[in-house]
Design an enzyme around this catalytic site. Structure first.
Site, short mmCIF file in Angstrom:
data_model
loop_
_atom_site.label_atom_id
_atom_site.label_comp_id
_atom_site.label_asym_id
_atom_site.label_seq_id
_atom_site.Cartn_x
_atom_site.Cartn_y
_atom_site.Cartn_z
CB THR A 1 -46.92 8.71 5.94
OG1 THR A 1 -47.05 7.60 6.85
CG2 THR A 1 -46.16 8.25 4.70
CE LYS A 2 -53.11 11.83 6.49
NZ LYS A 2 -54.18 12.80 6.15
CD GLU B 1 -54.24 5.58 -6.15
OE1 GLU B 1 -55.06 4.64 -6.20
OE2 GLU B 1 -53.32 5.64 -5.32
CD GLU C 1 -43.57 5.82 7.80
OE1 GLU C 1 -42.62 5.06 8.03
OE2 GLU C 1 -43.49 6.79 7.02
CG ASP D 1 -55.19 -3.52 1.42
OD1 ASP D 1 -54.93 -4.23 2.42
OD2 ASP D 1 -56.33 -3.17 1.12
#
Length: 239
Positions: A218-219, A97, A221, A147
């Site tokens: 995921t939140k 990252e 999603e 992205d």
């Protein structure tokens, strides 16, 4: 990764790469960093981080044990990665990252959850894969929600493109897997096309794969599903 926190994307006009020409796996964006995240960067990176160097890693030395190693490119704020590490403690996870907020957040998660199977490299993923990951060394690769670069003229900046996928495939062990996920249908179509075209890989499904149980929803999603959106998983293995 989460779209609003970290984007390990593909070719931009910045940076020159010896294999692909002008490429970088991310773009710099202003991101707020909390005092807690900054403190984690200052105090925990030396404990859980690996300094980028164009030298091949010895995973057994890095993790102080012999175990299958999974590379995760662009873990964002680390919520998904933390959950996966907690449920798959018999495997090593190497997260790449670039953004300070995400790295600081992940460092705090490692410390607070008592994780010992996670290490972080804060650097461009293309450089890391090309110069630090040995050939045929990985058991798996995770690339979640990179992205999407929605505009057509920006599609060339997407991470999942043939040259990079070839690099990734070469670093998988036979039988190792690459798992991508996206919530942009056009990008899912491109991922399917590019991964299917790589001769070292084979699809585990007829098209898109069911979401594996190990990948938490995921939140973003969850929010998208409430709005009627979808997400797509792709799982390919090395022949």
């Amino acid at each position: 990764m989460d779209h609003d926190t970290s984007e390990n994307t593909a070719p931009t006009e910045d940076g020159k790469h010896p294999l692909f020409g002008r490429i970088r796996s991310f773009v710099h964006r202003r991101a707020h960093i909390t005092p807690g995240q900054q403190q984690a960067l200052d105090t925990l990176m030396q404990k859980w981080g690996i300094t980028y160097s164009p030298t091949l890693l010895d995973f057994e030395q890095v993790f102080k044990r012999s175990a299958p190693t999974i590379l995760e490119i662009g873990f964002g704020m680390g919520e998904t990665t933390e959950k996966i590490c907690l449920t798959r403690k018999d495997e090593n996870f190497l997260g790449v990252e670039v953004f300070n907020a995400g790295v600081g957040s992940m460092l705090n998660r490692i410390e607070n959850s008592g994780l010992t199977n996670m290490r972080i490299i804060q650097h461009d993923a293309v450089d890391v894969v090309n110069h630090m990951i040995p050939l045929e060394s990985l058991a798996g690769i995770h690339i979640y929600f990179p992205d999407p670069w929605q505009k057509k003229r920006h599609h060339k900046r997407r991470l999942i493109q043939s040259p990079f996928v070839k690099l990734l495939a070469e670093r998988l062990k036979t039988g190792g897997y690459i798992h991508c996920a996206t919530d942009w249908e056009n990008y899912a179509e491109q991922m399917l096309e590019v991964l299917s075209a790589e001769p070292l890989l084979q699809n585990t499904a007829d098209g898109y794969a069911p979401k594996p149980d190990y990948r938490p929803q995921t939140k973003f999603e969850t929010r998208g599903f409430r709005l009627g959106h979808s997400s797509w998983d792709l799982v390919f293995t090395k022949k």
